[in-house]
Design a protein around this motif. Structure first.
Motif, PDB file in Angstrom:
ATOM      1  N   PHE A 183       0.862  -1.159   0.000  1.00 37.95           N
ATOM      2  CA  PHE A 183       0.000   0.000   0.000  1.00 37.95           C
ATOM      3  C   PHE A 183       0.907   1.219   0.000  1.00 37.95           C
ATOM      4  O   PHE A 183       1.546   1.542   0.995  1.00 37.95           O
ATOM      5  CB  PHE A 183      -0.810  -0.079   1.301  1.00 37.95           C
ATOM      6  CG  PHE A 183      -1.990   0.821   1.366  1.00 37.95           C
ATOM      7  CD1 PHE A 183      -2.967   0.607   2.302  1.00 37.95           C
ATOM      8  CD2 PHE A 183      -2.131   1.891   0.519  1.00 37.95           C
ATOM      9  CE1 PHE A 183      -4.063   1.424   2.383  1.00 37.95           C
ATOM     10  CE2 PHE A 183      -3.202   2.714   0.585  1.00 37.95           C
ATOM     11  CZ  PHE A 183      -4.176   2.481   1.533  1.00 37.95           C
ATOM     12  N   VAL A 184       0.948   1.917  -1.122  1.00 37.11           N
ATOM     13  CA  VAL A 184       2.007   2.903  -1.337  1.00 37.11           C
ATOM     14  C   VAL A 184       1.950   4.043  -0.337  1.00 37.11           C
ATOM     15  O   VAL A 184       2.962   4.469   0.231  1.00 37.11           O
ATOM     16  CB  VAL A 184       1.906   3.460  -2.776  1.00 37.11           C
ATOM     17  CG1 VAL A 184       2.811   4.642  -2.949  1.00 37.11           C
ATOM     18  CG2 VAL A 184       2.274   2.385  -3.756  1.00 37.11           C
ATOM     19  N   PHE A 185       0.759   4.551  -0.089  1.00 38.55           N
ATOM     20  CA  PHE A 185       0.673   5.707   0.804  1.00 38.55           C
ATOM     21  C   PHE A 185       1.107   5.363   2.207  1.00 38.55           C
ATOM     22  O   PHE A 185       1.754   6.160   2.882  1.00 38.55           O
ATOM     23  CB  PHE A 185      -0.741   6.254   0.812  1.00 38.55           C
ATOM     24  CG  PHE A 185      -1.039   7.120  -0.366  1.00 38.55           C
ATOM     25  CD1 PHE A 185      -2.274   7.084  -0.965  1.00 38.55           C
ATOM     26  CD2 PHE A 185      -0.089   7.968  -0.873  1.00 38.55           C
ATOM     27  CE1 PHE A 185      -2.549   7.877  -2.049  1.00 38.55           C
ATOM     28  CE2 PHE A 185      -0.353   8.772  -1.954  1.00 38.55           C
ATOM     29  CZ  PHE A 185      -1.589   8.728  -2.548  1.00 38.55           C
ATOM     30  N   ALA A 190       5.037   5.820   6.527  1.00 41.22           N
ATOM     31  CA  ALA A 190       5.924   5.194   7.508  1.00 41.22           C
ATOM     32  C   ALA A 190       7.350   5.712   7.334  1.00 41.22           C
ATOM     33  O   ALA A 190       8.040   6.021   8.317  1.00 41.22           O
ATOM     34  CB  ALA A 190       5.882   3.676   7.348  1.00 41.22           C
ATOM     35  N   VAL A 191       7.762   5.814   6.073  1.00 41.85           N
ATOM     36  CA  VAL A 191       9.116   6.325   5.818  1.00 41.85           C
ATOM     37  C   VAL A 191       9.235   7.764   6.301  1.00 41.85           C
ATOM     38  O   VAL A 191      10.243   8.152   6.915  1.00 41.85           O
ATOM     39  CB  VAL A 191       9.432   6.210   4.309  1.00 41.85           C
ATOM     40  CG1 VAL A 191      10.658   7.008   3.956  1.00 41.85           C
ATOM     41  CG2 VAL A 191       9.609   4.760   3.933  1.00 41.85           C
ATOM     42  N   LEU A 192       8.192   8.544   6.049  1.00 42.19           N
ATOM     43  CA  LEU A 192       8.226   9.946   6.483  1.00 42.19           C
ATOM     44  C   LEU A 192       8.347  10.053   7.994  1.00 42.19           C
ATOM     45  O   LEU A 192       9.160  10.825   8.532  1.00 42.19           O
ATOM     46  CB  LEU A 192       6.955  10.648   5.992  1.00 42.19           C
ATOM     47  CG  LEU A 192       6.812  12.104   6.402  1.00 42.19           C
ATOM     48  CD1 LEU A 192       7.853  12.929   5.704  1.00 42.19           C
ATOM     49  CD2 LEU A 192       5.419  12.625   6.057  1.00 42.19           C
ATOM     50  N   MET A 198      13.923  10.204  13.206  1.00 45.09           N
ATOM     51  CA  MET A 198      15.384  10.099  13.156  1.00 45.09           C
ATOM     52  C   MET A 198      16.035  11.460  13.199  1.00 45.09           C
ATOM     53  O   MET A 198      17.040  11.669  13.895  1.00 45.09           O
ATOM     54  CB  MET A 198      15.819   9.366  11.876  1.00 45.09           C
ATOM     55  CG  MET A 198      15.568   7.890  11.897  1.00 45.09           C
ATOM     56  SD  MET A 198      16.482   7.081  13.186  1.00 45.09           S
ATOM     57  CE  MET A 198      15.180   6.297  14.069  1.00 45.09           C
ATOM     58  N   SER A 199      15.467  12.408  12.464  1.00 51.19           N
ATOM     59  CA  SER A 199      16.100  13.733  12.439  1.00 51.19           C
ATOM     60  C   SER A 199      15.975  14.401  13.810  1.00 51.19           C
ATOM     61  O   SER A 199      16.900  15.070  14.283  1.00 51.19           O
ATOM     62  CB  SER A 199      15.480  14.592  11.345  1.00 51.19           C
ATOM     63  OG  SER A 199      14.137  14.858  11.639  1.00 51.19           O
ATOM     64  N   TYR A 200      14.821  14.180  14.469  1.00 53.09           N
ATOM     65  CA  TYR A 200      14.690  14.748  15.813  1.00 53.09           C
ATOM     66  C   TYR A 200      15.705  14.129  16.771  1.00 53.09           C
ATOM     67  O   TYR A 200      16.317  14.817  17.600  1.00 53.09           O
ATOM     68  CB  TYR A 200      13.268  14.520  16.345  1.00 53.09           C
ATOM     69  CG  TYR A 200      12.372  15.730  16.224  1.00 53.09           C
ATOM     70  CD1 TYR A 200      11.932  16.162  14.991  1.00 53.09           C
ATOM     71  CD2 TYR A 200      11.995  16.437  17.349  1.00 53.09           C
ATOM     72  CE1 TYR A 200      11.125  17.276  14.887  1.00 53.09           C
ATOM     73  CE2 TYR A 200      11.179  17.547  17.253  1.00 53.09           C
ATOM     74  CZ  TYR A 200      10.746  17.962  16.018  1.00 53.09           C
ATOM     75  OH  TYR A 200       9.944  19.069  15.913  1.00 53.09           O
ATOM     76  N   TRP A 201      15.863  12.801  16.658  1.00 47.10           N
ATOM     77  CA  TRP A 201      16.844  12.142  17.520  1.00 47.10           C
ATOM     78  C   TRP A 201      18.248  12.654  17.239  1.00 47.10           C
ATOM     79  O   TRP A 201      19.065  12.831  18.160  1.00 47.10           O
ATOM     80  CB  TRP A 201      16.819  10.627  17.302  1.00 47.10           C
ATOM     81  CG  TRP A 201      15.910   9.904  18.232  1.00 47.10           C
ATOM     82  CD1 TRP A 201      14.754   9.283  17.928  1.00 47.10           C
ATOM     83  CD2 TRP A 201      16.096   9.714  19.636  1.00 47.10           C
ATOM     84  NE1 TRP A 201      14.188   8.727  19.025  1.00 47.10           N
ATOM     85  CE2 TRP A 201      14.995   8.981  20.106  1.00 47.10           C
ATOM     86  CE3 TRP A 201      17.074  10.104  20.554  1.00 47.10           C
ATOM     87  CZ2 TRP A 201      14.858   8.611  21.433  1.00 47.10           C
ATOM     88  CZ3 TRP A 201      16.921   9.736  21.887  1.00 47.10           C
ATOM     89  CH2 TRP A 201      15.828   8.996  22.323  1.00 47.10           C
ATOM     90  N   ILE A 233       1.423  15.064  11.214  1.00 49.35           N
ATOM     91  CA  ILE A 233       1.640  13.963  10.270  1.00 49.35           C
ATOM     92  C   ILE A 233       0.439  13.025  10.284  1.00 49.35           C
ATOM     93  O   ILE A 233       0.035  12.490   9.250  1.00 49.35           O
ATOM     94  CB  ILE A 233       2.933  13.199  10.606  1.00 49.35           C
ATOM     95  CG1 ILE A 233       4.133  14.075  10.340  1.00 49.35           C
ATOM     96  CG2 ILE A 233       3.034  11.932   9.784  1.00 49.35           C
ATOM     97  CD1 ILE A 233       5.431  13.368  10.531  1.00 49.35           C
ATOM     98  N   HIS A 234      -0.143  12.854  11.449  1.00 49.98           N
ATOM     99  CA  HIS A 234      -1.338  12.007  11.483  1.00 49.98           C
ATOM    100  C   HIS A 234      -2.477  12.635  10.689  1.00 49.98           C
ATOM    101  O   HIS A 234      -3.244  11.940   9.999  1.00 49.98           O
ATOM    102  CB  HIS A 234      -1.767  11.776  12.920  1.00 49.98           C
ATOM    103  CG  HIS A 234      -2.858  10.782  13.027  1.00 49.98           C
ATOM    104  ND1 HIS A 234      -4.182  11.141  13.116  1.00 49.98           N
ATOM    105  CD2 HIS A 234      -2.839   9.439  13.019  1.00 49.98           C
ATOM    106  CE1 HIS A 234      -4.918  10.057  13.177  1.00 49.98           C
ATOM    107  NE2 HIS A 234      -4.126   9.008  13.113  1.00 49.98           N
ATOM    108  N   TYR A 235      -2.579  13.961  10.765  1.00 52.51           N
ATOM    109  CA  TYR A 235      -3.591  14.641   9.946  1.00 52.51           C
ATOM    110  C   TYR A 235      -3.326  14.377   8.469  1.00 52.51           C
ATOM    111  O   TYR A 235      -4.235  14.109   7.686  1.00 52.51           O
ATOM    112  CB  TYR A 235      -3.560  16.134  10.258  1.00 52.51           C
ATOM    113  CG  TYR A 235      -4.129  16.997   9.166  1.00 52.51           C
ATOM    114  CD1 TYR A 235      -3.285  17.734   8.355  1.00 52.51           C
ATOM    115  CD2 TYR A 235      -5.489  17.059   8.940  1.00 52.51           C
ATOM    116  CE1 TYR A 235      -3.797  18.517   7.351  1.00 52.51           C
ATOM    117  CE2 TYR A 235      -6.000  17.836   7.940  1.00 52.51           C
ATOM    118  CZ  TYR A 235      -5.152  18.573   7.150  1.00 52.51           C
ATOM    119  OH  TYR A 235      -5.660  19.337   6.139  1.00 52.51           O
TER     120      TYR A 235
END
Lengths: 529, 130
Positions: A183-185, A190-192, A198-201, A233-235
């Motif tokens: 399911f592409v989206f 998930a990658v986003l 990761m960037s926050y960490w 992001i959930h939105y």
């Protein structure tokens, strides 16, 4: 004795059978099995549940055998099994397919489930880790948390709770189906999320852990900003996964290949595999159940057309013009068929008229029988209970009591409309008990037998197609577009889907002043002078 | 009855018809009926070629009346009555013009389709069309 019993039944049918031998034997056995199911210990015969579709060549090949009907003893083999339950080749194939596919599907499903759980835990625990790590690693250097900072704790807690509920509502639902491709989206989201966390960490690790920042309020605000961004992001996930396909953009027409049943649905912007899933769910609810017995008539007509002409190659096996030969052969056949006086349309017309009349007669008998049967039962009132305590029945017994009087008429009707394999005796009795319990009229009871209902309403073995194959020229994760065509194939038939885009509508406005509605009389007078 | 352009001079082939009024009791009658006018609906005129033509047309002729004797035909468009122009008249004004009590004779200029064709054929195709 076994051969005697098969012989007597067979000679009764041999004169009448027009289809293949196997079909005749099967129907005879099924009838026998139904009528004497109590004392059939000596019955050594094969019972097969569903009649498979008649093979076209099979008809023409046994046509030759029909001529030698008297020698059936030498040429046919009587199939005797030692048990009453035996499987046909089709059932075996189906079971193995189900097995291997279910194993493969489960592996993939568990894999994606574990990935999702890991990601969810990472996301959920990250803000908590951001808040807790300074207290663990450098507690003495930290500034004390003031009121504003503690207020932020409450905000973090509630936002995390909302995020948890939202993620549970959107993502952790039992999957409706297994699709061929990812399911592409969801994968993109998930990658986003992973990149984001990761960037926050990374930032946290470099700027806060390494330098051991003392400003605790800043750290708490950093954690709050993370949770806010996760909510956004959930939105985004809601919009991409749920809202985007709500507005109808395409009109798809779904046609079943065997009998041409056609339906139209409106879909939004979906990938082909998701559109196929939506269409299949509609299929189970809308399309009348697939009845292969209704197609045998057209197949026999087609067989007659094919068998009418034989083309012989007089010039011997000439290989040089093989293709041209085939061409001219088919053209010769078509030309000869056109010239021949074909009265099959006449036969078809009279056959259909006769069938219509027969169906109506049987239906009339059935309706009368059912109405009469229903008059034998009355719902017991409270005061009757004290007067006549004897012979009180529950719905199941009541159904069994009145069933025999209508069974024959119902069976004859079902056989005329070729629906007899859709309804077993057990299911009919269950339906009758259900109707009696709910105070239904005889007409309401009969409705489910007079017209074919959607596939979902029938028993499980009529959902024969749980395994669907999506056949498409475009990639199945690409979106629907105008004019895209794909097929959904199952064992017995296939559904052909074509899409058309709903056009762009340009609307303009025109203002009408309410005072502008004025009228004049149309005069046409004539005066004589 | 060629197409007229409002504001442009109208050119037509006309015929002079003189009708003597007949006395019937108190009234002087001409023996025909008119229809049309600028206050009427031109679309319902069965005699006009151009359905926007709001002129006065002869709709009926009493057989044996003065108009019949003077060769007025049904479908004729009346262009002038006694010198007064009838192409831009209301229906009532036209009626009044034709029923003046002081006049015994009305001199009409009428036009009809057959007139134009007759002129065309007689001049052998050199008819100057406007």
């Amino acid at each position: 004795m076994d051969t005697e019993s098969t012989y007597s039944g067979y000679s009764y049918y041999s004169g009448r059978s027009r289809g293949s031998h196997r079909h005749g034997e099967r129907s005879r056995d099924r009838d026998r099995h139904k009528s004497r199911n109590k004392d059939s210990r000596s019955e050594k015969s094969v019972t097969i549940n569903t009649p498979p579709a008649e093979p076209l060549l099979g008809d023409s090949s046994v046509r030759g055998e029909q001529v030698q009907d008297d020698n059936w003893g030498e040429t046919t083999t009587a199939v005797t099994g030692t048990s009453e339950h035996s499987l046909s080749q089709e059932d075996i194939v189906r079971i193995t397919k189900d097995l291997e596919d279910s194993v493969g599907l489960d592996c993939r499903r568990y894999f994606t489930l574990t990935l999702a759980v890991i990601l969810g835990l990472l996301v959920f625990l990250t803000p908590l880790a951001f808040l807790v790590l300074p207290y663990i690693l450098w507690p003495e250097k930290l500034q004390t948390c003031g009121t504003a900072c503690e207020g932020l704790f409450i905000s973090v807690a509630f936002k995390l709770l909302i995020l948890l509920l939202a993620v549970w509502a959107l993502f952790f639902r039992s999957p409706r189906a297994g699709l061929p491709r990812v399911f592409v989206f969801r994968a993109l989201l998930a990658v986003l999320v992973l990149l984001f966390v990761m960037s926050y960490w990374l930032f946290y690790g470099v700027r806060i852990l390494d330098t051991q920042d003392e400003n605790y309020q800043g750290i708490v605000q950093y954690a709050v900003s993370l949770v806010d961004a996760l909510l956004f992001i959930h939105y985004l996930a809601i919009v991409l996964l749920e809202l985007r396909q709500l507005q109808p953009c395409f009109s798809v027409s779904v046609m079943r290949s065997t009998d041409g049943e056609k339906r139209h649905y409106n879909l939004g912007q979906l990938s082909i595999q998701r559109a196929a899933l939506a269409i299949l769910e509609h299929y189970y609810c809308d399309f009348p159940v697939h009845n292969p017995a209704l197609l045998s008539a057209s197949k026999s007509r087609a067989a007659k057309h094919l068998a009418g002409l034989k083309v012989y190659n007089v010039d011997g096996p000439g290989n040089n013009a093989a293709a041209g030969m085939a061409h001219s052969q088919s053209r010769a056949m078509i030309a000869a068929a056109a010239r021949r006086r074909d009265t099959s349309h006449n036969e078809l017309y009279y056959e259909e008229a006769e069938h219509e009349r027969r169906v109506r007669k049987r239906k009339a008998r059935l309706v009368v029988a059912v109405e009469e049967a229903f008059t034998h039962i009355k719902r017991m009132q409270e005061e009757d209970q004290k007067k006549t305590p004897g012979d009180v029945m529950d719905p199941r017994e009541a159904a069994q009591a009145i069933f025999p009087s209508m069974a024959r008429a119902l069976q004859k009707y079902l056989r005329t409309t070729k629906q007899q394999h859709c309804h077993s005796m057990e299911s009919i009795q269950q339906h009758l008990a259900f109707c009696i319990t709910n105070n239904m009229t005889p007409k309401a009871f009969l409705e489910s037998y007079l017209s074919a209902g959607p596939t979902l309403q029938y028993s499980r073995n009529h959902w024969l197609a749980r395994q669907w194959t999506l056949i498409s020229e475009a990639s199945v994760t690409s979106g629907l577009s105008d004019g895209s065509i794909f097929q959904l194939k199952c064992v017995d038939f296939s559904l052909v889907v074509t899409t058309k885009k709903i056009p762009y509508i340009q609307m303009s406005e025109e203002y009408i002043d309410p005072k502008s509605h004025k009228f004049v009389l149309r005069l046409q007078s004539e005066t004589s002078v | 009855m060629s197409n007229f352009m409002p504001g442009q001079p109208l050119v037509a082939v006309v015929q002079r018809i003189e009708i003597k009024k007949l006395r019937q009791g108190e009234n002087l009658i001409l023996g025909f009926s008119i229809g049309g006018g600028i206050d009427q609906d031109p679309g319902q005129n069965p005699f006009s070629d151009d359905k926007a033509d709001k002129g006065i047309y002869v709709t009926r002729i009493t057989p044996g009346g003065p108009a019949d004797a003077a060769n007025l035909r049904m479908g004729d468009k009346i262009m002038q009555v006694n010198g007064y122009d009838m192409t831009m008249m209301t229906h009532d004004q036209a009626r009044k013009r034709l029923t003046q009590k002081k006049e015994d004779v009305v001199r009409l200029l009428v036009t009809r389709k057959s007139l134009e064709e007759a002129v065309k054929t007689s001049m052998g195709g050199c008819y100057p069309r406007q």
